[in-house]
Design an enzyme around this catalytic site. Structure first.
Site, PDB file in Angstrom:
ATOM      1  N   GLU A 200     -15.958  -2.466   0.902  1.00  0.00           N
ATOM      2  CA  GLU A 200     -16.510  -1.997  -0.379  1.00  0.00           C
ATOM      3  C   GLU A 200     -15.906  -2.812  -1.538  1.00  0.00           C
ATOM      4  OE1 GLU A 200     -15.306   0.049   1.953  1.00  0.00           O
ATOM      5  OE2 GLU A 200     -17.159   1.012   2.610  1.00  0.00           O
TER       6      GLU A 200
ATOM      7  N   SER B 209       0.827  -1.220   0.000  1.00  0.00           N
ATOM      8  CA  SER B 209       0.000   0.000   0.000  1.00  0.00           C
ATOM      9  C   SER B 209       0.856   1.262   0.000  1.00  0.00           C
ATOM     10  CB  SER B 209      -0.895   0.033   1.238  1.00  0.00           C
ATOM     11  OG  SER B 209      -1.700  -1.106   1.264  1.00  0.00           O
TER      12      SER B 209
ATOM     13  N   GLU C  86      -3.500 -15.894   1.405  1.00  0.00           N
ATOM     14  CA  GLU C  86      -4.245 -15.428   2.576  1.00  0.00           C
ATOM     15  C   GLU C  86      -5.405 -16.360   2.898  1.00  0.00           C
ATOM     16  OE1 GLU C  86      -5.087 -11.270   1.566  1.00  0.00           O
ATOM     17  OE2 GLU C  86      -4.100 -10.749   3.435  1.00  0.00           O
TER      18      GLU C  86
HETATM   19  C1  LIG Z   1      -4.411  -2.900  10.397  1.00  0.00           C
HETATM   20  C2  LIG Z   1      -3.948  -2.739   8.989  1.00  0.00           C
HETATM   21  C3  LIG Z   1      -2.792  -3.364   8.573  1.00  0.00           C
HETATM   22  C4  LIG Z   1      -2.343  -3.206   7.263  1.00  0.00           C
HETATM   23  N1  LIG Z   1      -1.166  -3.817   6.910  1.00  0.00           N
HETATM   24  C5  LIG Z   1      -0.679  -3.625   5.657  1.00  0.00           C
HETATM   25  C6  LIG Z   1       0.577  -4.185   5.292  1.00  0.00           C
HETATM   26  O1  LIG Z   1       1.239  -4.853   6.088  1.00  0.00           O
HETATM   27  N2  LIG Z   1       1.058  -3.953   4.048  1.00  0.00           N
HETATM   28  C7  LIG Z   1       0.360  -3.222   3.129  1.00  0.00           C
HETATM   29  O2  LIG Z   1       0.849  -3.068   2.010  1.00  0.00           O
HETATM   30  N3  LIG Z   1      -0.850  -2.657   3.447  1.00  0.00           N
HETATM   31  C8  LIG Z   1      -1.365  -2.842   4.690  1.00  0.00           C
HETATM   32  N4  LIG Z   1      -2.577  -2.278   5.044  1.00  0.00           N
HETATM   33  C9  LIG Z   1      -3.245  -1.399   4.091  1.00  0.00           C
HETATM   34  C10 LIG Z   1      -4.531  -1.950   3.516  1.00  0.00           C
HETATM   35  O3  LIG Z   1      -4.266  -3.002   2.632  1.00  0.00           O
HETATM   36  C11 LIG Z   1      -5.224  -0.748   2.825  1.00  0.00           C
HETATM   37  O4  LIG Z   1      -5.577   0.175   3.841  1.00  0.00           O
HETATM   38  C12 LIG Z   1      -6.464  -1.178   2.084  1.00  0.00           C
HETATM   39  O5  LIG Z   1      -6.113  -1.956   0.967  1.00  0.00           O
HETATM   40  C13 LIG Z   1      -7.289   0.041   1.643  1.00  0.00           C
HETATM   41  O6  LIG Z   1      -6.508   0.943   0.898  1.00  0.00           O
HETATM   42  P1  LIG Z   1      -6.455   2.504   1.271  1.00  0.00           P
HETATM   43  O7  LIG Z   1      -6.199   2.622   2.741  1.00  0.00           O
HETATM   44  O8  LIG Z   1      -5.473   3.162   0.329  1.00  0.00           O
HETATM   45  O9  LIG Z   1      -7.901   3.071   0.999  1.00  0.00           O
HETATM   46  P2  LIG Z   1      -8.498   3.592  -0.384  1.00  0.00           P
HETATM   47  O10 LIG Z   1      -8.250   2.588  -1.458  1.00  0.00           O
HETATM   48  O11 LIG Z   1      -8.035   4.995  -0.615  1.00  0.00           O
HETATM   49  O12 LIG Z   1     -10.031   3.588  -0.056  1.00  0.00           O
HETATM   50  C14 LIG Z   1     -10.682   4.618   0.682  1.00  0.00           C
HETATM   51  C15 LIG Z   1     -12.186   4.261   0.739  1.00  0.00           C
HETATM   52  O13 LIG Z   1     -12.717   4.214  -0.591  1.00  0.00           O
HETATM   53  C16 LIG Z   1     -13.309   2.944  -0.838  1.00  0.00           C
HETATM   54  N5  LIG Z   1     -13.068   2.537  -2.233  1.00  0.00           N
HETATM   55  C17 LIG Z   1     -11.883   2.510  -2.885  1.00  0.00           C
HETATM   56  N6  LIG Z   1     -12.055   2.022  -4.139  1.00  0.00           N
HETATM   57  C18 LIG Z   1     -13.379   1.717  -4.261  1.00  0.00           C
HETATM   58  C19 LIG Z   1     -14.184   1.191  -5.316  1.00  0.00           C
HETATM   59  N7  LIG Z   1     -13.656   0.856  -6.490  1.00  0.00           N
HETATM   60  N8  LIG Z   1     -15.506   1.018  -5.063  1.00  0.00           N
HETATM   61  C20 LIG Z   1     -16.059   1.340  -3.872  1.00  0.00           C
HETATM   62  N9  LIG Z   1     -15.349   1.879  -2.839  1.00  0.00           N
HETATM   63  C21 LIG Z   1     -14.034   2.048  -3.035  1.00  0.00           C
HETATM   64  C22 LIG Z   1     -12.613   1.997   0.103  1.00  0.00           C
HETATM   65  O14 LIG Z   1     -13.388   0.840   0.350  1.00  0.00           O
HETATM   66  C23 LIG Z   1     -12.435   2.864   1.339  1.00  0.00           C
HETATM   67  O15 LIG Z   1     -13.600   2.885   2.116  1.00  0.00           O
HETATM   68  C24 LIG Z   1      -3.073  -2.423   6.348  1.00  0.00           C
HETATM   69  C25 LIG Z   1      -4.253  -1.788   6.754  1.00  0.00           C
HETATM   70  C26 LIG Z   1      -4.690  -1.938   8.063  1.00  0.00           C
HETATM   71  C27 LIG Z   1      -5.954  -1.236   8.467  1.00  0.00           C
END
Ligand SMILES: Cc1cc2nc3c(=O)[nH]c(=O)nc-3n(C[C@H](O)[C@H](O)[C@H](O)COP(=O)(O)OP(=O)(O)OC[C@H]3O[C@@H](n4cnc5c(N)ncnc54)[C@H](O)[C@@H]3O)c2cc1C
Length: 397
Positions: free
Chosen positions: A378, A133, A248
């Site tokens: 989502e 991410s 996973e």
């Molecule tokens: C506890 C925790 C541990 C994590 N550990 C890791 C890790 O070790 N390594 C790593 O790489 N990542 C990690 N992550 C990151 C995680 O994979 C991302 O937070 C997740 O994939 C969401 O991406 P984002 O935060 O960029 O949100 P965004 O993609 O920016 O999304 C923001 C909002 O928009 C919604 N959204 C986005 N696209 C769409 C769509 N097409 N349709 C409808 N809604 C949409 C999402 O559902 C969300 O509600 C971790 C996250 C958490 C919370």
């Protein structure tokens, strides 16, 4: 569907139960889940737990025996997750290494990579993190911007990652970086195994809502990797990243079984908490709510078993895993919210001030991550809509 296990599988369960009785840290069998507050002590405690698991032959369960695994079947892995959930076993610190990096290297890594990393992943000697991410590309992973450019025999890496679990403790990172700009998002990505202890890699810990510091921002400023650190081929990182994510599968089982345990603990809480001297469990409104949770936890389990049966028959997991993740993530969050609300004003108390056990409050706050980590609710709904229900595709911008 036949939910019973064979005699051999039950023998596997018994063996694990006996081992847990003899090896769980002090107090854990009795339900006292004590993990040190201090970050360093906590890491030490969890390293020790993984070392024990590995020595007992309970790490890397499905890995081939020649690499220190057990060659366990999917059903045995599921039994393992059931039993770990039953005793609320401590989490595994090197979960990214064990659940994702190790299986990926075993599947598509070079012999050199296997010899160098597999054993250390298994015994917890080297902790791994997953650098996927980035700011502005979590769900839309292929939009990542971190770049790796070849200079002589080195790859020079620059960019930023975020939400990287355990990066502050990690020795190595499974990192995705852009190596070519073809215009097509999924192409031109490469997977690297990056040394976290080199100059040019900086981690900044992020404090989460439950006051834990388990994830981080990572900054790469002219960090270095070599050809030998590439997994698969150059520019083939998208396929490699999907291979890693496909591992996973058992993580979802873990959530489903923890949900069953959570429900029985919620019932115990409703028996313990009283209003005017009468336990909440006698209140018809509370009973109705618990009955609804019971039905939904059971449905989640049966849905998981249905998916498991398909996986065994087809040899690979299908999109139904998204239903499991969506259902168990949202239900877990709801049940924990209810557990905190049953405590009324006491639900606001924290750590040693808590009335019964602050782990309810802690787990409730942690549960916000259930519907984000490993793909948001989502995104799971989109997968269910498109790939199971056959609805039209999500609009791409
Ligand atoms: C506890 C925790 C541990 C994590 N550990 C890791 C890790 O070790 N390594 C790593 O790489 N990542 C990690 N992550 C990151 C995680 O994979 C991302 O937070 C997740 O994939 C969401 O991406 P984002 O935060 O960029 O949100 P965004 O993609 O920016 O999304 C923001 C909002 O928009 C919604 N959204 C986005 N696209 C769409 C769509 N097409 N349709 C409808 N809604 C949409 C999402 O559902 C969300 O509600 C971790 C996250 C958490 C919370």
């Amino acid at each position: 569907m036949d939910f019973s296990f064979t005699a051999e599988e039950e023998k596997f369960r018994d063996e694990l139960r006996t081992w847990l009785e003899e090896n769980l840290p002090a107090g854990w069998l009795e339900g006292k889940r004590m993990i040190p507050e201090d970050d360093n002590e906590k890491a030490q405690f969890l390293r020790e737990w993984q070392r024990k698991l590995s020595e007992g032959g309970w790490a890397g369960l499905s890995w081939p025996k020649e690499y220190g695994g057990r060659g366990a079947s999917l059903i045995e892995e599921v039994i393992y997750e059931q039993e770990m959930a039953r005793v609320n076993a401590p989490p595994v610190l090197n979960i990214i290494g064990l659940a994702m990096v190790g299986p990926t290297l075993l599947q598509i890594g070079t012999d050199e990579q296997k010899n160098k990393y597999i054993n250390k992943i298994l015994n917890g000697e080297e902790i791994w993190c997953q650098g996927y991410s980035e700011p502005n590309s979590g769900s839309d992973l292929a939009a990542l911007q971190t770049r790796a450019v070849k200079q002589g025999d080195k790859w020079i890496i620059n960019g930023q990652k975020i939400w990287t679990s355990y990066a502050h403790l990690a020795d190595r990172c499974f990192l995705l970086a852009r190596t070519e700009n073809t215009g097509k998002k999924h192409e031109g990505i490469t997977a690297f195994l990056v040394d976290m202890h080199q100059e040019g890699v900086e981690t900044r810990t992020i404090r989460s809502i439950n006051d834990k510091r388990d994830f981080n921002e990572m900054f790469f400023n002219d960090a270095i990797a070599y050809d030998a650190d590439i997994v698969g081929e150059v520019n083939d990182g998208w396929r490699v990243s999907l291979t890693l994510l496909s591992h996973e599968r058992v993580g979802i089982a873990r959530q489903t079984f923890r949900l069953q345990k959570l429900f029985s603990e919620l019932v115990d809480l409703a028996k313990t908490m009283k209003k005017n001297g009468i336990p909440f469990i006698k209140d018809p409104i509370v009973r109705q709510k618990l009955a609804s949770f019971r039905a939904r936890t059971r449905a989640s389990l049966l849905n998981y078993y249905r998916h498991l049966t398909d996986t065994i028959q087809n040899g690979k997991p299908g999109p139904e895993g998204s239903m499991d993740k969506l259902g168990s993530g949202e239900l877990g969050q709801e049940m924990l919210a209810y557990a905190v609300s049953l405590q009324g004003a006491y639900g606001l108390l924290w750590k040693e001030d808590a009335l019964i056990d602050a782990s309810w409050q802690h787990d409730y706050l942690r549960s916000y991550a259930y519907t984000i980590e490993g793909g948001t609710s989502e995104i799971q709904r989109n997968i269910v809509g498109e790939r199971i229900l056959g609805l039209p595709k999500d609009i791409k911008y």
